[in-house]
Design a protein around this motif. Structure first.
Motif, mmCIF file in Angstrom:
data_model
loop_
_atom_site.group_PDB
_atom_site.id
_atom_site.type_symbol
_atom_site.label_atom_id
_atom_site.label_comp_id
_atom_site.label_asym_id
_atom_site.label_seq_id
_atom_site.Cartn_x
_atom_site.Cartn_y
_atom_site.Cartn_z
ATOM 1 N N UNK A 28 0.840 -1.197 0.000
ATOM 2 C CA UNK A 28 0.000 0.000 0.000
ATOM 3 C C UNK A 28 0.875 1.248 0.000
ATOM 4 N N UNK A 29 2.074 1.156 0.604
ATOM 5 C CA UNK A 29 3.004 2.294 0.565
ATOM 6 C C UNK A 29 3.387 2.617 -0.882
ATOM 7 N N UNK A 31 0.131 3.898 -2.850
ATOM 8 C CA UNK A 31 -0.271 5.283 -2.530
ATOM 9 C C UNK A 31 0.728 6.259 -3.127
ATOM 10 N N UNK A 32 2.006 5.901 -3.081
ATOM 11 C CA UNK A 32 3.015 6.783 -3.657
ATOM 12 C C UNK A 32 2.782 7.008 -5.133
ATOM 13 N N UNK A 44 0.028 12.865 -6.333
ATOM 14 C CA UNK A 44 0.315 13.769 -7.445
ATOM 15 C C UNK A 44 1.371 14.779 -7.035
ATOM 16 N N UNK A 58 5.164 9.493 -6.633
ATOM 17 C CA UNK A 58 6.436 9.357 -5.938
ATOM 18 C C UNK A 58 6.782 7.879 -5.875
ATOM 19 N N UNK A 59 7.991 7.565 -6.293
ATOM 20 C CA UNK A 59 8.399 6.156 -6.274
ATOM 21 C C UNK A 59 9.470 5.939 -5.220
#
Lengths: 341, 321
Positions: A12-13, A16-17, A21, A24-25
């Protein structure tokens, strides 16, 4: 599937990343960034063409590492061979690359990879014209063997890039056909004659004129290599070999060059293999959806459009790199020649 | 979007031997151990790294330890690594190895299997570690005895793939380690990501729970697994005695804002870069590296470029001399 195990919190981390917007990776890349790709051609001296590639390599190794080698083999048409030659692609995965997969699972995986690569690359529209030797008698079998040495994500892009680089590097030996002529006295003597019996390589042997006979030799029985030292000419149509981009889908967004962790968190991916020829519209040579889930046709259309853009960029930078490699190797060969003189 | 690089040139012999040096810190450690004991270096000259098959010393004067064997009355290194000596015992600590657990070590592990009354945990060791149901904190109070119903719902606590931080409690007869999470500091991990480095690069520190001022918590597992996560305030961790099962065994991440995410990525990349240059990790070093990285005003991803990484490592090693 070949994914590693990941806890729900990690998944989920990552998800969500990606959905935030801007996306983010885990390693700070943006969604269209590739890790750095190292490429080298001509790594296997005994192969007709070879390349190795690694995505995301650091100074002490790691990353997705793939080794590709093309080897030509003579076949008789009618036994196994096909008139005009054929291509066989095989992918084998090192167990060290997938320590978490059993040997049966590994077989399945490499079969999957082989079939995707083989079906794409051995298609008629890509077939090189100079794989024939003697019409209806002899032809080349091009074995493209790819070894996956380690996998840290985005393996399909690496496979296709390695395949393209190895095929780009492949040289087909020049051949000259031989026929038996019956002398008027009755005893048979072997003579080499000039004109090549092959279908596509008329331009090669202008230096061995065949007297006044300019017709194709139909009764050639065998062939010989005119020059042992010559590596030969490049494989025909080497600009056409496709590149593949993998779009990892977390609707509504997608991203490129997933790491293993990201692959485990995004089950659905779309492979698009494009080939670009100058002054013609690009061709889709292959397309796969891997993983559970579904895509709406309208969404797919957008993805293909985006994929073409990424593939074109990938294609042009890969081409530039391949040309660099050709230059580097020429330079190296020249240096060595200078040294030994 | 994509950039191609070349493989580095093959090292020729000269530059290979030239580069066989230690990181200055490690070299110092070895000198301290061995400066009075030059004998060990007789065969190896002034090199600090052994190679497999290298004769170290006479087997009459010394005893062989891990990483060595005896042949023809000589102690010979069986791995590439650094020589360590305790009195008459000579050992070689391999550079690349799996984690060798010791009781009391803090490790980060991943559940691989759920078995009757125990979990199997991958902790980068030679065998999977074991976490007994009796050595975890059960919901409803630290001192609660385990019940049969707990055995039936073990997956509610940990399931396959879950990451946890634990301490090595003991060893089984076959050498597998037994873990425990009987502390509020230990337990399931969330709100972050894992980065893996060679275990030899994690040094024993006073505390392996590190909080960086950028709002990032680090757990340095001695097994080379490092958990980088969002900072959680101590007071928020758990209410005094009240042991909240929901929070401890939760799979839900908290909301993590963008800045924290970027900081987590940056710390992760710094750890990767340092590991790829074989620099041992400490909290001060990480902090320096982080400040340097922020000063560069690059994105977190730029750290992964070779030249930026080289600069970072050069900065750190010069500052520490």
């Amino acid at each position: 599937m070949a994914s590693i195990s990941l806890s729900k919190a990690e998944k989920s981390y990552i998800q969500t990343g990606l959905l935030s917007n801007p996306p983010l990776r885990a390693d700070g890349r943006s969604s269209l960034d590739f890790r750095s790709v190292a490429l080298e051609t001509g790594v296997a001296p005994l192969a007709n063409g070879s390349a190795r590639i690694s995505i995301g390599r650091t100074s002490n190794g790691g990353g997705t590492e793939v080794l590709a080698a093309a080897k030509l083999e003579v076949e008789s048409v009618g036994e196994d061979g096909v008139d005009g030659g054929r291509i066989m692609c095989t992918v084998s995965c090192s167990p060290a690359a997938y320590p978490h997969i059993s040997s049966n699972g590994l077989d399945d995986l490499q079969h999957d990879m082989s079939s995707i690569l083989h079906q794409t690359l051995s298609h008629l529209s890509l077939h090189p014209k100079n794989l024939g030797i003697l019409p209806n008698k002899k032809s080349w079998l091009l074995n493209l063997d790819i070894a996956v040495l380690s996998d840290s994500g985005n393996i399909y892009d690496a496979l296709f890039m390695a395949a393209r680089a190895a095929l780009w590097d492949t040289k087909v030996p020049r051949t000259r056909s031989i026929e038996y002529k019956v002398k008027k006295t009755g005893s048979s003597v072997t003579t080499g004659t000039g004109k090549n019996g092959g279908s596509g390589d008329m331009d090669v042997d202008e230096d061995t004129p065949s007297g006044f006979d300019t017709r194709q030799i139909q009764n050639a029985t065998d062939f010989e290599l005119p020059d042992y030292w010559d590596e030969g000419e490049v494989l025909d149509g080497r600009d056409k070999w496709p590149v593949c981009v993998t779009l990892n889908l977390v609707p509504p967004v997608h991203y490129l060059d997933a790491t293993l962790q990201e692959e485990a968190a995004t089950p659905l991916k779309l492979l698009l293999a494009f080939s670009f020829l100058p002054s013609t519209p690009p061709d889709i040579q292959g397309m796969r959806i891997i993983g559970p889930g579904e895509i709406k046709p309208s969404y797919l259309k957008d993805l293909v459009k985006d994929g073409e853009k990424y593939a074109r960029e990938l294609f042009s930078s890969l081409n530039a790199k391949l040309k660099d490699e050709d230059l580097r190797r020429n330079q190296k060969a020249r240096d060595r020649f200078e040294q030994h003189r | 979007m994509i950039s191609f690089t070349s493989y580095p040139l093959q090292l020729d012999d000269e530059s290979f031997y030239g580069s066989r040096q230690h990181h200055p810190d490690a070299a110092e450690d070895i000198d301290m151990d061995l400066d009075d004991e030059q004998e060990l270096f007789e065969a190896g000259g002034s090199k600090n790294l052994t190679y497999p098959g290298e004769p170290l010393t006479s087997s009459h004067a010394y005893m062989r330890g891990h990483g060595t064997y005896v042949n023809d009355e000589e102690v010979i290194a069986s791995v590439a690594g650094t020589i360590e000596r305790v009195n008459k015992l000579v050992t070689v600590r391999a550079i690349r190895t799996r984690y060798n657990p010791e009781v009391g070590d803090l490790v980060v592990g991943r559940i691989t299997e759920v078995q009757p009354r125990r979990w199997k945990v991958d902790a980068n060791s030679r065998q999977d570690a074991v976490l007994m149901l009796s050595s975890v904190n059960l919901p409803g109070g630290v001192q609660r005895r385990k019940l049969e119903s707990d055995e039936l719902q073990m997956r509610n606590f940990f399931e396959e793939g879950d990451l946890l931080v634990a301490e090595v409690q003991a060893f089984f007869s076959d050498g597998a380690m037994s873990l425990h999470t009987r502390s509020l500091k230990y337990g399931k991990l969330r709100n972050g990501q894992l980065v893996t480095i060679p275990p030899i690069l994690v040094r024993r520190l006073k505390s392996h729970f590190i909080t960086l001022p950028c709002g990032v918590d680090l757990i340095l597992g001695l097994n080379g697994y490092i958990w980088v996560s969002k900072h959680v305030k101590e007071s928020d961790q758990e209410g005094e005695e009240g042991f909240d099962a929901e929070a401890v065994y939760s799979n839900q991440n908290d909301r993590i804002d963008e800045l924290t995410r970027v900081a987590i990525s940056r710390v992760t990349n710094i750890i990767r870069v340092l590991a790829s240059h074989f620099v041992p990790l400490t909290d001060t070093l990480l902090l320096e590296a982080y400040e340097w990285a922020v000063d560069q005003e690059d994105g977190a991803k730029d750290l992964l470029q070779d030249d930026v990484g080289d600069l970072l490592v050069a900065m750190i090693t010069t500052r520490r001399q």
